[in-house]
Scaffold this active site. Structure first.
Site, PDB file in Angstrom:
ATOM      1  N   ARG A  61      42.865  38.373  37.628  1.00 47.84           N
ATOM      2  CA  ARG A  61      42.145  36.960  37.413  1.00 47.84           C
ATOM      3  C   ARG A  61      42.777  35.810  36.582  1.00 47.84           C
ATOM      4  O   ARG A  61      42.882  34.902  36.917  1.00 47.84           O
ATOM      5  CB  ARG A  61      40.532  37.186  36.883  1.00 47.84           C
ATOM      6  N   HIS A 181      42.145  35.652  28.479  1.00 47.73           N
ATOM      7  CA  HIS A 181      40.458  36.131  28.620  1.00 47.73           C
ATOM      8  C   HIS A 181      40.067  35.664  27.351  1.00 47.73           C
ATOM      9  O   HIS A 181      40.482  35.500  26.253  1.00 47.73           O
ATOM     10  CB  HIS A 181      40.372  37.550  28.780  1.00 47.73           C
TER      11      HIS A 181
END
Length: 247
Positions: A61, A181
């Protein structure tokens, strides 16, 4: 001579959307997440400086967010370093669990402690758990892999990545882009700005919104700025605060 550092939390992931604890689980971006990454790339393309080098985690991601941004700034050839130490905080045995159902099972107070305390870890994965990172080929050469983490222990490995790779590039006057993140970026923000343990746990980083640091000749922050439409940033940060999607 000053350097520029841009931090970006990956675009919305499939498990963000499903409200599941993600951690090191390797999930893909949603359509919205890809759009967020594309918009971030457009913002960066319009800045008055160029990115020289990029860093990201080993989770797709974040990697795919970076790919989309590099295409938007027409620099797909930039050197990219992938480092597991920039991975999301490991959520241990909570990974894959529905956040609402977990709250019903363990109680709101306990789940809040696991998610928002600075130095308390969730229950760890057992050695025979299929989710254990040692079963993943990308981590086969890494010793002492975590099976659960707090923000405090996440910061330790992020600090190592900073000292080993990112800081030397900044000292070489490189402008750097990091896609990572929520919690690995919180760790970086705490390191850069000296934010207290209590404040950093409540510092929300919206998906896909670039954070620009201007750094002095000693690699200390001169300023920190969220880039983009202030209204959309405010809405994004409020959404993050409401949903508390830490992954």
């Amino acid at each position: 001579m000053t350097s520029k550092l841009i931090l970006i939390r990956h675009g919305q992931s499939e498990w963000n959307l499903k409200n599941l604890f993600t951690g090191w689980t390797d999930v893909e971006l949603t359509k919205k997440g890809r759009s967020e990454a594309k918009n971030a790339g457009k913002i960066i393309a319009n800045l008055d400086f160029n990115i020289d080098i990029a860093f990201t985690s080993l989770l797709k991601r974040a990697i795919h967010t970076l790919w989309i941004i590099l295409d938007e700034i027409d620099r797909p050839w930039l050197p990219v370093t992938r480092d597991w130490r920039l991975n999301e905080r490991h959520y241990g045995a909570l990974q894959g669990l529905d956040k609402l159902e977990t709250t019903k099972k363990y109680g709101e107070k306990q789940v809040h402690i696991w998610r928002r305390s600075y130095d308390i870890e969730p229950p760890p994965l057992l050695d025979d758990d299929e989710r254990h990172p040692r079963k993943d080929l990308r981590y086969k050469e890494i010793k002492n892999l975590p099976t659960t983490e707090s923000l405090a222990t996440t910061l330790i490995r992020v600090q190592e990545s900073w000292d080993d790779m990112i800081l030397p590039a900044l000292k070489n006057n490189k402008n750097i882009l990091i896609t990572a993140h929520g919690n690995s970026l919180r760790a970086l923000v705490k390191m850069l700005d000296g934010i207290s343990e209590e404040e950093i746990t409540e510092f929300n980083i919206p998906t896909g919104v670039p954070i620009l640091y201007q750094l002095d000749e000693n690699q200390k922050p001169l300023s920190r700025e969220f880039l983009g439409d202030p209204r959309s940033i405010e809405e994004a940060m409020q959404s993050v605060a409401n949903q508390a999607n830490d992954n």
